[in-house]
Motif scaffolding. Structure first.
Motif, PDB file in Angstrom:
ATOM      1  N   UNK A 299      90.437 -56.859 -70.889  1.00  0.00           N
ATOM      2  CA  UNK A 299      89.860 -56.697 -69.553  1.00  0.00           C
ATOM      3  C   UNK A 299      90.478 -55.475 -68.892  1.00  0.00           C
ATOM      4  N   UNK A 300      89.713 -54.866 -68.015  1.00  0.00           N
ATOM      5  CA  UNK A 300      90.162 -53.689 -67.273  1.00  0.00           C
ATOM      6  C   UNK A 300      89.570 -53.765 -65.877  1.00  0.00           C
ATOM      7  N   UNK A 301      90.416 -53.607 -64.871  1.00  0.00           N
ATOM      8  CA  UNK A 301      89.964 -53.572 -63.487  1.00  0.00           C
ATOM      9  C   UNK A 301      90.480 -52.283 -62.859  1.00  0.00           C
ATOM     10  N   UNK A 302      89.561 -51.473 -62.363  1.00  0.00           N
ATOM     11  CA  UNK A 302      89.903 -50.204 -61.713  1.00  0.00           C
ATOM     12  C   UNK A 302      89.515 -50.275 -60.247  1.00  0.00           C
ATOM     13  N   UNK A 303      90.425 -49.802 -59.375  1.00  0.00           N
ATOM     14  CA  UNK A 303      90.193 -49.796 -57.926  1.00  0.00           C
ATOM     15  C   UNK A 303      90.472 -48.392 -57.396  1.00  0.00           C
ATOM     16  N   UNK A 304      89.550 -47.897 -56.575  1.00  0.00           N
ATOM     17  CA  UNK A 304      89.701 -46.539 -56.060  1.00  0.00           C
ATOM     18  C   UNK A 304      89.403 -46.514 -54.566  1.00  0.00           C
ATOM     19  N   UNK A 305      90.313 -45.905 -53.817  1.00  0.00           N
ATOM     20  CA  UNK A 305      90.142 -45.727 -52.378  1.00  0.00           C
ATOM     21  C   UNK A 305      89.404 -44.415 -52.149  1.00  0.00           C
TER      22      UNK A 305
ATOM     23  N   UNK B 269      87.580 -45.752 -45.192  1.00  0.00           N
ATOM     24  CA  UNK B 269      87.325 -47.184 -45.267  1.00  0.00           C
ATOM     25  C   UNK B 269      86.565 -47.644 -46.491  1.00  0.00           C
ATOM     26  N   UNK B 270      86.108 -46.724 -47.342  1.00  0.00           N
ATOM     27  CA  UNK B 270      85.340 -47.080 -48.532  1.00  0.00           C
ATOM     28  C   UNK B 270      86.267 -47.340 -49.718  1.00  0.00           C
ATOM     29  N   UNK B 271      85.975 -48.379 -50.474  1.00  0.00           N
ATOM     30  CA  UNK B 271      86.678 -48.651 -51.733  1.00  0.00           C
ATOM     31  C   UNK B 271      85.652 -49.020 -52.790  1.00  0.00           C
ATOM     32  N   UNK B 272      85.961 -48.668 -54.025  1.00  0.00           N
ATOM     33  CA  UNK B 272      85.100 -49.005 -55.157  1.00  0.00           C
ATOM     34  C   UNK B 272      85.958 -49.607 -56.255  1.00  0.00           C
ATOM     35  N   UNK B 273      85.391 -50.562 -56.964  1.00  0.00           N
ATOM     36  CA  UNK B 273      86.116 -51.164 -58.091  1.00  0.00           C
ATOM     37  C   UNK B 273      85.120 -51.504 -59.186  1.00  0.00           C
ATOM     38  N   UNK B 274      85.618 -51.537 -60.401  1.00  0.00           N
ATOM     39  CA  UNK B 274      84.785 -51.881 -61.554  1.00  0.00           C
ATOM     40  C   UNK B 274      85.629 -52.673 -62.535  1.00  0.00           C
TER      41      UNK B 274
END
Length: 656
Positions: free
Chosen positions: A569-575, A579-584
């Motif tokens: 599994x891999x979880x990526x989080x980017x600011x 106020x916007x954040x993205x994750x996959x």
């Protein structure tokens, strides 16, 4: 049927939202920031320790990870733990395995919520769906990857899952969240927290609906309907009161009710629905003498019940009962537990720490369907434990302890553990661990009597019969671990190699079936988890496991295939800034055979994505998010007809 059009629209919406959003300005991650981020855990030894000093491997799932994953059901979060297999089974239950041995009941895990065990004594199941707990109230989840019976007793066999909820001081004011999406997914959660003087409290109300799988599916080549709609409503609360400078008391309660559909159109003997309820009350008193000396007394009572009536005609006739007699095929169960526990933490000397305690538990089960009687079965267990930590040198930490336990079915057992943590250099620690743990048989394994009757009381078929006295399952686990911190690379690594031998495995056979103990077998392999933060705006966490089971077919013909060779599994989080954040998230599991009533399921790769924005509106904290799940190919969970397909949901939350 795939939700192709809505999912495609969601992907396009995500792309449009990304377009033109400037990434956050890159900043330097200092070495001090990096070392400060090393998690401190409580679940491994009941002592506060950084993960590199814990006597066993542990994974921490914090609030940010929970939010970034987009998961709204607690078992899904375990996909972020190396070696775990997770599947929604049927009838609103979940199957969870660690390095294999996964079936419809999570019989080999100890699961705790704020120190309260939710392991079911009747069948060994963890009733995840009826927990009166919202993911919005979870502070973190600590998962001990390996046996931990020296601290938590029987059933802390393969792993311990400790769910720690938010302290009332963390939840001041009001909070509301709403989710709505495809496949019947919706939810509303309301929470209020406050306090006055030495009192702090919070209360949460929630309503959740789910319909996880495709409704119209194929059973081999036969079209069938799968019923999985559920509506669950719950309330929980917690109040903490500071009695004096060193004393405090904490009170918890929870209540849930549910109306769940269940079953398959091709199996009319299975109830088409069930009514469930769960209640608990918990009180804990704590006295703190100093930072290294405190004791705690805790008691709780829990009650879980379900009722699923079902009466069908006997077609075709089953000898000696002719049609039109009716078959009583309903399912009922009631479980209660009362638990009292004492724990003392002390620093015995500058280089010595200790935790010791005792616990007594009385539990009862009642089910006319599964035990062929209207009477209840009950039992009392007692246990005492001691764990010592000795810092022999600045670079050498020794830990040892044991649990002495008397179980109502299996008598007295001792579960010891010995661990050595050696610091090779600053930020690089080796861990050596050997431990023994037991799993006691459940009430159904020992006393189950599943017999079907007509409505006039004539016995038709006995599916399970009571077992001869069973021995507890026993595991001897050997582990070599490494925790490495690489500040220059902004990287944390946690790896382990393990070799487990399991004795007296409990399995069923015969007609009618009953349970017995089988020969020993081995499980070996390795886990790896990595956390990388090259810049403050980007965080990646990756997990990988490889496992092999070596067992004779006489133990269980499917046992070797119950462990997928590889899970990832891999979880990526980017600011993204402003106020916007993205994750996959990417979740990969190899081909495997689920035990008990499960099927072979093919290897799959699941892709999830989340885009969210936080802002302030009239002084209120707001967050809106769009989540896409399984944006790739459909896959099957537990059974081939359990088809999980693409879906999208949106959420909105506000704090004030």
């Amino acid at each position: 049927m795939n939700s192709v059009q809505p999912a495609t629209c969601a992907v396009l919406a995500l792309a449009a939202l990304f377009d033109g959003i400037a990434p956050a300005r890159a900043q330097t991650v200092t070495e001090a920031d990096f070392f400060d981020d090393l998690p401190v855990v409580l679940s491994v030894s009941r002592l506060s320790q950084p993960v590199n000093e814990a006597p066993a491997a542990v994974t921490v799932i914090d609030q940010d990870t929970i939010r970034a994953s987009g998961f709204r059901d607690i078992p899904d979060l375990l996909r972020l733990v190396p070696g775990f297999s997770v599947a929604y089974t049927r009838d609103n239950t979940w199957a969870i395995g660690y390095h294999g041995m996964a079936d419809a009941f999570s019989r080999r895990f100890q699961v705790l919520i704020d120190g309260r065990s939710i392991y079911g004594a009747a069948y060994g199941a963890v009733n995840w769906g009826e927990l009166p707990l919202s993911v919005d109230d979870i502070e973190r989840i600590e998962v001990v990857r390996g046996p931990n019976a020296a601290i938590y007793g029987a059933n802390a066999f393969l792993a311990v899952i400790n769910i720690i909820t938010k302290d009332p001081s963390q939840t001041p004011g009001a909070f509301a969240s709403i989710q709505y999406g495809e496949h019947g997914m919706s939810g509303v959660t309301l929470r209020h927290g406050g306090g006055e003087g030495d009192l702090r409290y919070r209360m949460t109300l929630s309503a959740q609906t789910r319909d996880r799988f495709e409704r119209e599916v194929l059973d081999n080549t036969t079209p069938i309907s799968l019923y999985e709609d559920s509506q669950t409503y719950f309330v929980n609360g917690r109040a903490d009161y500071r009695l004096s400078a060193r004393d405090d008391i904490s009170m918890h309660f929870g209540l849930s009710v549910g109306d769940w559909q269940a079953g398959l159109s091709s199996h009319p003997e299975e109830p088409a629905g069930q009514d469930i309820s769960a209640q608990y009350v918990q009180i804990r008193f704590r006295r703190v003498h100093s930072a290294d000396d405190e004791w705690m007394l805790q008691g709780y009572f829990s009650r879980n019940s379900s009722d699923a009536p079902n009466v069908i005609p006997l077609v075709p006739p089953v000898s000696p009962v002719p049609t039109p007699f009716m078959l009583e095929a309903g399912i009922d169960q009631l479980q209660t537990r009362f638990n009292l526990e004492f724990q003392r933490n002390q620093r015995l000397a500058p280089d010595w720490r200790a935790v010791w305690g005792a616990e007594v538990r009385h539990e009862s089960v009642e089910s006319r369907r599964y035990f062929n009687t209207g009477d209840s079965h009950d039992g009392t267990l007692a246990r005492a434990y001691l764990n010592l930590e000795w810092r022999a040198r600045p670079d050498l930490l020794l830990q040892g302890g044991a649990m002495l336990e008397h179980h109502y079915f299996t008598g007295t057992d001792v579960s010891p553990r010995l661990a050595l943590n050696y610091t090779l250099a600053e930020g690089h620690t080796l861990r050596f661990n050997i431990s023994q743990a037991y799993r006691s048989p459940t009430f159904f394994e020992q006393k189950g009597d599943l017999t079907y009757y007509t409505t006039t009381g004539t016995a038709v078929a006995q599916i399970f019969a009571p077992s001869d006295p069973l021995e507890p399952e026993r595991i001897v686990s050997r582990e070599v671990g490494y925790v490495g911190l690489y500040p220059a690379l902004h990287l944390q690594l946690d790896a382990k190699l393990f070799h487990d031998t399991i004795y007296d495995y409990i399995n069923s056979d015969g007609d009618p079936a009953s349970f017995d103990n089988r020969d020993d077998f081995t499980v070996r392999g390795g886990d790896l988890q990595a956390n990388w933060q090259p810049v403050p705006a980007l965080r990646l966490s990756a997990q990988y496991a490889r496992a092999f089971i070596h067992a004779d077919p006489s133990v269980d013909k499917d046992l070797e295939d119950s462990a997928p060779r590889n899970t990832f599994s891999l979880l990526a989080r980017y600011d993204l800034g402003r106020g916007w954040t993205a994750s996959a998230g990417v979740y990969r599991s190899g081909r495997m055979k689920w035990l008990s009533e499960g099927d072979w399921t093919e290897a799959f790769t699941r892709w999830d994505a989340r885009l969210a924005r936080r802002w302030t509106w009239q002084g209120h904290e707001m967050e809106a998010a769009l989540v896409g799940q399984d944006l790739g190919e459909d896959y099957s969970e537990f059974r081939m007809e359990n088809v999980f397909s693409r879906r999208v949901y949106g959420s909105l939350s506000i704090k004030w």
